[in-house]
Design a protein around this motif. Sequence first.
Motif, PDB file in Angstrom:
ATOM      1  N   VAL A  47       0.804  -1.220   0.000  1.00 37.88           N
ATOM      2  CA  VAL A  47       0.000   0.000   0.000  1.00 37.88           C
ATOM      3  C   VAL A  47       0.843   1.278   0.000  1.00 37.88           C
ATOM      4  CG1 VAL A  47      -2.121  -0.978   0.968  1.00 37.88           C
ATOM      5  CG2 VAL A  47      -0.338  -0.147   2.513  1.00 37.88           C
ATOM      6  N   SER A  48       2.092   1.162   0.400  1.00 45.05           N
ATOM      7  CA  SER A  48       2.886   2.404   0.320  1.00 45.05           C
ATOM      8  C   SER A  48       4.057   2.265  -0.647  1.00 45.05           C
ATOM      9  CB  SER A  48       3.385   2.859   1.692  1.00 45.05           C
ATOM     10  OG  SER A  48       2.988   2.009   2.706  1.00 45.05           O
ATOM     11  N   GLU A  49       3.937   1.361  -1.567  1.00 39.50           N
ATOM     12  CA  GLU A  49       5.055   1.169  -2.498  1.00 39.50           C
ATOM     13  C   GLU A  49       4.855   1.898  -3.807  1.00 39.50           C
ATOM     14  OE1 GLU A  49       6.658  -2.860  -2.836  1.00 39.50           O
ATOM     15  OE2 GLU A  49       5.733  -3.282  -0.887  1.00 39.50           O
ATOM     16  N   ASP A  50       5.962   2.231  -4.405  1.00 39.36           N
ATOM     17  CA  ASP A  50       5.996   2.817  -5.756  1.00 39.36           C
ATOM     18  C   ASP A  50       5.058   3.999  -5.927  1.00 39.36           C
ATOM     19  OD1 ASP A  50       7.937   1.023  -6.523  1.00 39.36           O
ATOM     20  OD2 ASP A  50       6.506  -0.458  -7.280  1.00 39.36           O
ATOM     21  N   GLY A  51       4.942   4.794  -4.886  1.00 39.10           N
ATOM     22  CA  GLY A  51       4.227   6.066  -5.020  1.00 39.10           C
ATOM     23  C   GLY A  51       2.718   5.979  -4.879  1.00 39.10           C
ATOM     24  N   ARG A  52       2.186   4.822  -4.458  1.00 38.07           N
ATOM     25  CA  ARG A  52       0.724   4.744  -4.271  1.00 38.07           C
ATOM     26  C   ARG A  52       0.296   5.724  -3.183  1.00 38.07           C
ATOM     27  NH1 ARG A  52      -2.650   2.417  -0.613  1.00 38.07           N
ATOM     28  NH2 ARG A  52      -4.542   1.287  -1.230  1.00 38.07           N
ATOM     29  N   GLY A  53      -0.783   6.457  -3.422  1.00 37.93           N
ATOM     30  CA  GLY A  53      -1.348   7.327  -2.397  1.00 37.93           C
ATOM     31  C   GLY A  53      -2.248   6.521  -1.471  1.00 37.93           C
ATOM     32  N   ALA A  54      -2.688   7.157  -0.391  1.00 44.17           N
ATOM     33  CA  ALA A  54      -3.565   6.461   0.558  1.00 44.17           C
ATOM     34  C   ALA A  54      -4.981   6.401   0.006  1.00 44.17           C
ATOM     35  CB  ALA A  54      -3.566   7.194   1.884  1.00 44.17           C
ATOM     36  N   SER A  55      -5.699   5.330   0.366  1.00 46.28           N
ATOM     37  CA  SER A  55      -7.114   5.230   0.001  1.00 46.28           C
ATOM     38  C   SER A  55      -7.940   5.300   1.282  1.00 46.28           C
ATOM     39  CB  SER A  55      -7.402   3.910  -0.726  1.00 46.28           C
ATOM     40  OG  SER A  55      -7.594   2.866   0.213  1.00 46.28           O
ATOM     41  N   ILE A  56      -9.246   5.478   1.109  1.00 43.42           N
ATOM     42  CA  ILE A  56     -10.109   5.567   2.299  1.00 43.42           C
ATOM     43  C   ILE A  56     -10.085   4.262   3.088  1.00 43.42           C
ATOM     44  CG2 ILE A  56     -11.604   7.415   1.477  1.00 43.42           C
ATOM     45  CD1 ILE A  56     -13.666   5.282   0.644  1.00 43.42           C
ATOM     46  N   TRP A  57      -9.764   3.149   2.427  1.00 42.37           N
ATOM     47  CA  TRP A  57      -9.702   1.888   3.162  1.00 42.37           C
ATOM     48  C   TRP A  57      -8.436   1.783   4.009  1.00 42.37           C
ATOM     49  CZ3 TRP A  57     -13.002  -1.705   4.750  1.00 42.37           C
ATOM     50  CH2 TRP A  57     -14.287  -1.643   4.215  1.00 42.37           C
ATOM     51  N   ASP A  58      -7.346   2.418   3.575  1.00 38.46           N
ATOM     52  CA  ASP A  58      -6.140   2.449   4.421  1.00 38.46           C
ATOM     53  C   ASP A  58      -6.463   3.177   5.717  1.00 38.46           C
ATOM     54  OD1 ASP A  58      -4.255   1.287   2.509  1.00 38.46           O
ATOM     55  OD2 ASP A  58      -4.574   3.133   1.363  1.00 38.46           O
ATOM     56  N   THR A  59      -7.207   4.262   5.585  1.00 37.35           N
ATOM     57  CA  THR A  59      -7.548   5.073   6.756  1.00 37.35           C
ATOM     58  C   THR A  59      -8.556   4.340   7.643  1.00 37.35           C
ATOM     59  OG1 THR A  59      -7.325   6.977   5.282  1.00 37.35           O
ATOM     60  CG2 THR A  59      -8.356   7.372   7.434  1.00 37.35           C
ATOM     61  N   PHE A  60      -9.592   3.825   7.003  1.00 38.55           N
ATOM     62  CA  PHE A  60     -10.698   3.207   7.743  1.00 38.55           C
ATOM     63  C   PHE A  60     -10.240   1.989   8.548  1.00 38.55           C
ATOM     64  CE2 PHE A  60     -14.472   0.359   7.755  1.00 38.55           C
ATOM     65  CZ  PHE A  60     -15.348   1.182   8.452  1.00 38.55           C
ATOM     66  N   THR A  61      -9.397   1.158   7.941  1.00 38.20           N
ATOM     67  CA  THR A  61      -8.994  -0.080   8.627  1.00 38.20           C
ATOM     68  C   THR A  61      -8.126   0.210   9.857  1.00 38.20           C
ATOM     69  OG1 THR A  61      -7.171  -0.278   7.048  1.00 38.20           O
ATOM     70  CG2 THR A  61      -9.132  -1.610   6.629  1.00 38.20           C
ATOM     71  N   ARG A  62      -7.648   1.445   9.961  1.00 37.88           N
ATOM     72  CA  ARG A  62      -6.823   1.793  11.126  1.00 37.88           C
ATOM     73  C   ARG A  62      -7.672   2.268  12.306  1.00 37.88           C
ATOM     74  NH1 ARG A  62      -3.662   1.195   7.368  1.00 37.88           N
ATOM     75  NH2 ARG A  62      -1.518   0.556   7.739  1.00 37.88           N
ATOM     76  N   ILE A  63      -8.942   2.441  12.087  1.00 35.40           N
ATOM     77  CA  ILE A  63      -9.805   2.859  13.205  1.00 35.40           C
ATOM     78  C   ILE A  63     -10.115   1.615  14.034  1.00 35.40           C
ATOM     79  CG2 ILE A  63     -12.022   3.905  13.851  1.00 35.40           C
ATOM     80  CD1 ILE A  63     -12.072   5.226  11.060  1.00 35.40           C
ATOM     81  N   PRO A  96      -2.094   9.331  -7.136  1.00 36.48           N
ATOM     82  CA  PRO A  96      -1.987   9.263  -5.669  1.00 36.48           C
ATOM     83  C   PRO A  96      -2.931  10.225  -4.946  1.00 36.48           C
ATOM     84  CG  PRO A  96       0.178   9.255  -6.688  1.00 36.48           C
ATOM     85  CD  PRO A  96      -0.790   9.467  -7.803  1.00 36.48           C
ATOM     86  N   ASP A  97      -3.220  11.376  -5.571  1.00 39.36           N
ATOM     87  CA  ASP A  97      -4.153  12.322  -4.943  1.00 39.36           C
ATOM     88  C   ASP A  97      -5.539  12.262  -5.553  1.00 39.36           C
ATOM     89  OD1 ASP A  97      -2.352  13.421  -3.104  1.00 39.36           O
ATOM     90  OD2 ASP A  97      -1.472  14.674  -4.686  1.00 39.36           O
ATOM     91  N   GLY A  98      -5.769  11.318  -6.434  1.00 33.55           N
ATOM     92  CA  GLY A  98      -7.065  11.230  -7.111  1.00 33.55           C
ATOM     93  C   GLY A  98      -7.060  11.981  -8.421  1.00 33.55           C
ATOM     94  N   ASP A  99      -6.482  13.175  -8.385  1.00 33.04           N
ATOM     95  CA  ASP A  99      -6.365  13.960  -9.619  1.00 33.04           C
ATOM     96  C   ASP A  99      -4.913  14.439  -9.721  1.00 33.04           C
ATOM     97  OD1 ASP A  99      -6.284  15.743  -7.529  1.00 33.04           O
ATOM     98  OD2 ASP A  99      -7.885  17.032  -8.261  1.00 33.04           O
ATOM     99  N   GLY A 100      -4.684  15.354 -10.646  1.00 29.65           N
ATOM    100  CA  GLY A 100      -3.338  15.929 -10.748  1.00 29.65           C
ATOM    101  C   GLY A 100      -2.403  15.052 -11.524  1.00 29.65           C
ATOM    102  N   LYS A 101      -1.181  14.934 -10.982  1.00 27.00           N
ATOM    103  CA  LYS A 101      -0.126  14.247 -11.716  1.00 27.00           C
ATOM    104  C   LYS A 101      -0.258  12.728 -11.574  1.00 27.00           C
ATOM    105  CE  LYS A 101       4.656  15.139 -11.713  1.00 27.00           C
ATOM    106  NZ  LYS A 101       5.406  14.238 -11.986  1.00 27.00           N
ATOM    107  N   PRO A 102      -0.280  12.007 -12.699  1.00 30.42           N
ATOM    108  CA  PRO A 102      -0.313  10.545 -12.556  1.00 30.42           C
ATOM    109  C   PRO A 102       1.032  10.006 -12.083  1.00 30.42           C
ATOM    110  CG  PRO A 102      -0.275  11.180 -14.894  1.00 30.42           C
ATOM    111  CD  PRO A 102      -0.316  12.453 -14.093  1.00 30.42           C
TER     112      PRO A 102
END
Length: 487
Positions: A61-77, A123-129
């Motif tokens: 999930v944090s390799e090769d420039g992948r951004g965070a997803s809502i599931w990364d955040t949610f599963t930490r709660i 990684p941010d949803g929009d912007g630079k791929p």
Amino acid sequence: MSEKVSRRRFAKLAGLSAAGIASPLEVHAARSVRAPRGAGGFPPGFVWGTATSSYQVEGAVSEDGRGASIWDTFTRIPGKIEDGTNGDRANEHYHRYKDDIALIRELGCKAYRFSIAWPRVFPDGDGKPNPKGLDFYDCLIDELLRNGIEPWLTLYHWDLPQSLQDRFGGWRSTETCKIFGDYAAYVAAKLTDRVKNVFTLNESGRFVYFGYGIGIDAPGLTLPQAEVNQIRHHSALAHGIAVQAVRAHGRRGTRVGPAENIDACVPAIDAPEHVRAAEIALREMNAGYLNVIMEGRYTDAFLTFAGRDAPKYTDAELKIISSPVDFLGLNIYAPQHYIVASDQGAGFAPLSIPKSFPHMNSDWLRVGPETIYWVPKLASRIWKTDAIYISENGASGDDQVTPDGKIYDTDRIMYLRNYLAQLQRATAEGVPVRGYFLWSLMDNFEWVYGLNERFGLYHVNFDTQVRTPKLSASFYRNVIARNAAGA
Ligand code: NOJ
């Protein structure tokens, strides 16, 4: 809320909303021959596949420039995921994809449905791929094609970039729909030289209500019904925008459609009045998503029922939402409503489901094989489609590893055999079901249940990452080899 209660509650809501081949068997499978039509056979060219999704299998999930997803955040709660796990590692498919593709090939599947992790590509949803993000899918697709397996791509299987949640409230805003369109356009431009079939969003019926209505899925919100209805409308809009983006930016001939957990209505009895009632029910129960996609309008009953909570929309939006699709992808697991005719209201009544109704290892996964006969049959009648794909069907099992190291999942085989027999019954009657994707290739991260609920044809030991074919892998291989249900 105790874990037990929340689990029960989840099961109830899930029910309402919307799921090596052991060596002696290898010999058996090798001996089997293609069944003639009419003897449990499927039409020639029927697409046999299997499916997974990015967050459920990839890990890294944090390799090769992948951004965070809502599931990364949610599963930490704390307390959100039953066994406290997350998708950080999952099946390590990001690194093991070649071996996993060999497993698909072993089954004889000619198609594989996977999803793209949006935050890997943007990684941010929009912007630079992020070029490395797309590289992974490039390699995955090439490896599939080298193995004679057709890639079927899903654009959105719930792993929304966290940045879009933070900046726009995720699917609460039409901004996310527009950005989704840009992402879809980018992916279509890059990959449809090799990918011929694209699913837009997976299971609006679940991620909207569970994610924004009752907080069981990411992003974990509990918003009022009016907002949930608005978000569902946005998901339909995102679907339509993506259809247009794929048409505009993909290679000519790329096919695109939804992959929806259609709210499954089944006639309680096969008699004309109840069948007709189930048909009306299927259209109405799916008015908020599939029906507006297919008809370009919300039904009167839907709008009346929603009242002041009805979504706000424009005619221009309805036009986009109902952009013509090439196929209907239906995820079909459990019967959601058994329907009888009624002289009240719209002419149908859903029956309550008895407590003793049989289910698989997941409490919500009721066993109703006729669902996969009736739902495509009625759907093709209502929406006049000539191509339906079962974009998911499968079952969770107990899956104990026996002392000989094998998994004899006769429960899953029972489920599959009965569902496939009913699916064959539909195709034999001319219902236009063109293919079937079994969920799932291998055990994986099953959302709120974590690693506790196993749906795979291959068992996964999540400590060692060893994959072991269950008996059902042999079963499915035999089905595919014979192009027949009763294997
Ligand atoms: C539907 C979802 O699309 C998939 O992600 C899930 O794992 C299966 N059902 C089984 O619950």
